[in-house]
Design a protein around this motif. Structure first.
Motif, PDB file in Angstrom:
ATOM      1  N   ASP A  49      10.456  11.134   0.919  1.00 31.53           N
ATOM      2  CA  ASP A  49      10.267   9.793   1.477  1.00 31.53           C
ATOM      3  C   ASP A  49       8.826   9.337   1.273  1.00 31.53           C
ATOM      4  O   ASP A  49       7.892  10.140   1.376  1.00 31.53           O
ATOM      5  N   SER A  50       8.653   8.045   0.992  1.00 31.90           N
ATOM      6  CA  SER A  50       7.307   7.492   0.778  1.00 31.90           C
ATOM      7  C   SER A  50       6.521   7.441   2.081  1.00 31.90           C
ATOM      8  O   SER A  50       5.294   7.426   2.072  1.00 31.90           O
ATOM      9  N   ASP A  51       7.211   7.359   3.212  1.00 32.13           N
ATOM     10  CA  ASP A  51       6.530   7.273   4.511  1.00 32.13           C
ATOM     11  C   ASP A  51       6.107   8.671   4.945  1.00 32.13           C
ATOM     12  O   ASP A  51       6.917   9.466   5.412  1.00 32.13           O
ATOM     13  N   SER A  52       4.799   8.956   4.819  1.00 29.33           N
ATOM     14  CA  SER A  52       4.334  10.310   5.130  1.00 29.33           C
ATOM     15  C   SER A  52       4.496  10.639   6.620  1.00 29.33           C
ATOM     16  O   SER A  52       4.469  11.798   7.008  1.00 29.33           O
ATOM     17  N   SER A  66       7.054  14.765   1.499  1.00 31.16           N
ATOM     18  CA  SER A  66       6.489  13.569   0.868  1.00 31.16           C
ATOM     19  C   SER A  66       6.665  13.669  -0.641  1.00 31.16           C
ATOM     20  O   SER A  66       6.946  14.750  -1.182  1.00 31.16           O
ATOM     21  N   ASN A 318       0.262   0.089  -2.301  1.00 33.12           N
ATOM     22  CA  ASN A 318       0.659   1.058  -1.266  1.00 33.12           C
ATOM     23  C   ASN A 318       1.152   0.413   0.018  1.00 33.12           C
ATOM     24  O   ASN A 318       1.403   1.105   1.011  1.00 33.12           O
ATOM     25  N   CYS A 320       3.501  -1.114   2.754  1.00 29.54           N
ATOM     26  CA  CYS A 320       4.933  -1.064   3.056  1.00 29.54           C
ATOM     27  C   CYS A 320       5.452  -2.437   3.504  1.00 29.54           C
ATOM     28  O   CYS A 320       6.637  -2.600   3.751  1.00 29.54           O
ATOM     29  N   SER A 384      -0.383   0.708   4.660  1.00 25.38           N
ATOM     30  CA  SER A 384       0.070   1.786   3.779  1.00 25.38           C
ATOM     31  C   SER A 384       0.873   2.781   4.608  1.00 25.38           C
ATOM     32  O   SER A 384       0.753   2.843   5.839  1.00 25.38           O
ATOM     33  N   TRP A 385       1.721   3.564   3.922  1.00 26.70           N
ATOM     34  CA  TRP A 385       2.586   4.514   4.615  1.00 26.70           C
ATOM     35  C   TRP A 385       1.790   5.543   5.404  1.00 26.70           C
ATOM     36  O   TRP A 385       2.275   6.073   6.398  1.00 26.70           O
ATOM     37  N   ASP A 386       0.546   5.830   4.963  1.00 26.87           N
ATOM     38  CA  ASP A 386      -0.207   6.882   5.670  1.00 26.87           C
ATOM     39  C   ASP A 386      -1.272   6.321   6.614  1.00 26.87           C
ATOM     40  O   ASP A 386      -2.143   7.045   7.077  1.00 26.87           O
TER      41      ASP A 386
END
Ligand code: SF4
Ligand code: SF4
Length: 409
Positions: A49-52, A66, A318, A320, A384-386
């Motif tokens: 998954d892109s969402d860390s 990830s 990056n 979301c 961003s996902w992180d």
């Protein structure tokens, strides 16, 4: 390039027979549903998954990793350890090519193989919700590979600037409206009609605010949008502070088969009508999802950050939120931040932030699929996902002051 033709669910089952390992890209409902269907094979290695923030979580014993972690793990593996990746992500355009770079023998798109599947419910997700999610994957993947038609997966129709709560970090920027108003039905109708005249299909229109149920005409808006043929579903994003009215839902000519509710449960102090609303949705067999607020990031501020071209391009890549297309005042924006920051005169006025809904299909296609960033990104913290998580839903008593960067230019 992938050749698109309709495939049966059984074709997918035949294909996976040939591989030793299965990877599932996407940890949302379709990915979990797929894992539940394929668990008996004993071949599933992990979700990607892109969402860390979801890394380390698991479903039915299958762990989420990830992209970077999976990339590293697979780097050293020989290709002869045959593996298949099944892509279940709605926004397939964002991950297909990235997934091709993994050391995996073959990638296929789940949405192509859903003819004849059974939308079994899975833990915490009703059959209706699974049916809706799989339909979305189906259309998004088929249109992605067919290349000819302009398909949009989702568009936010902002029906109001008002909310029954006042979250100081609202990423839709509701906290800054000093005198918030509802958007008139006629304006909303004009904008959605204009958009639909330029596209082939829209999977989902999200009625959003603020809180959509503060709008006096919300049931009329639901009636209008659920009867538009180019739209598959109409989603209501609500905080369950306001009770749903059974008579309004059933007396209007609302097409209940096209409705879905996404409820954020802010707890008994705010989401006072959660039980009442869920009971009614279950009675009317309307799919819904009710989850507590999670994953909030510090993206509700209007700031000016002097980013280089490369930095702002990376921020957008990056982000979301960059596909949360939002309609506001006859314009389509890439995200609710840009739409509301512009509405609030918080950012310099710049026509590159949006596309006018009257501009036609080629402009819409260019804007929704082929740009590197929008000028509004220079005034945004990014999503961003992180990005680190913040405490959600802290309330403010009155609207928050903000700098009007519109005066910069
Ligand atoms: S409930 Fe909070 S986050 Fe949701 S729209 Fe209202 S102010 Fe924004
Ligand atoms: S302004 Fe740019 S970085 Fe901010 S949410 Fe929108 S697309 Fe993402």
């Amino acid at each position: 390039m992938y050749v698109i033709k309709k495939m049966m669910w059984n074709n997918l089952l035949d294909i996976i027979e040939e591989y030793h390992h299965i990877y599932i890209y996407g940890y949302a409902a379709p990915g979990k549903w797929l894992a539940a269907q394929l668990l008996h094979t004993g071949k599933i290695r992990n979700f990607i998954d892109s969402d860390s923030k979801v890394s380390g979580q698991s479903y039915d014993g299958v762990v989420v990793k990830s992209y970077d972690e999976t990339f590293k793990e697979l780097e050293s593996k020989e290709k002869h350890e045959s593996s298949i990746l099944i892509n279940t992500v709605f926004a397939i355009q964002d991950v297909w090519e990235k997934a091709e770079k993994l050391n995996i023998t073959r990638q296929i798109a789940l949405g192509i193989y859903l003819e004849g599947h059974n939308p079994h419910p899975i833990a915490n997700q009703s059959e209706e919700f699974i049916r809706y999610s799989l339909k979305c994957v189906n259309l998004a993947h088929v249109y992605y590979f067919s290349n000819n038609d302009l398909f949009l997966r989702s568009v936010d129709l902002m029906v109001t600037e008002r909310c029954s709560m006042k979250c100081k970090d609202c990423s839709n920027l509701m906290q800054y409206y000093e005198k918030p108003t509802n958007i008139k039905f006629e304006i909303l109708k004009r904008d959605i009609d204009q958009l639909l005249s330029n596209i082939d299909h829209l999977f989902e229109i999200r009625l959003i605010g603020g809180e959509p149920f503060v709008h006096n005409d919300i049931y009329k808006i639901m009636e209008y949008t659920t009867n538009l043929n180019k739209i598959s579903f109409v989603s209501l994003y609500t905080n369950a502070t306001i009770p749903l009215k059974e008579t309004s839902l059933t007396c209007h000519k609302i097409n209940l088969d096209r409705l879905i509710f996404i409820i954020t449960n802010y707890g008994p102090e705010f989401s006072r009508n959660l039980d009442h609303n869920i009971k009614l949705l279950e009675k009317l067999k309307i799919p819904y999802k009710a989850d507590p607020p999670t994953g909030w990031t510090d993206s509700g501020q209007i700031v000016h950050i002097d980013r280089t071209e490369a930095e702002v391009t990376e921020l957008f890549k990056n982000c979301c939120g960059k596909n949360l297309l939002t309609i506001s005042d006859n314009k389509l924006y890439r995200c609710p931040f840009a739409a509301n920051a512009d509405r609030l005169s918080g950012i310099p006025s710049d026509p590159d932030n949006y596309v006018e809904l009257t501009e036609g299909q080629s402009k819409l296609e260019e804007y929704t699929g082929h740009i590197s960033y929008i000028p509004a990104c220079r005034y945004c913290m990014g999503r961003s996902w992180d990005s680190p998580e913040i405490t959600p839903a802290i309330q403010t008593q009155k609207s928050i002051d903000y700098e009007k960067f519109s005066r910069l230019k």
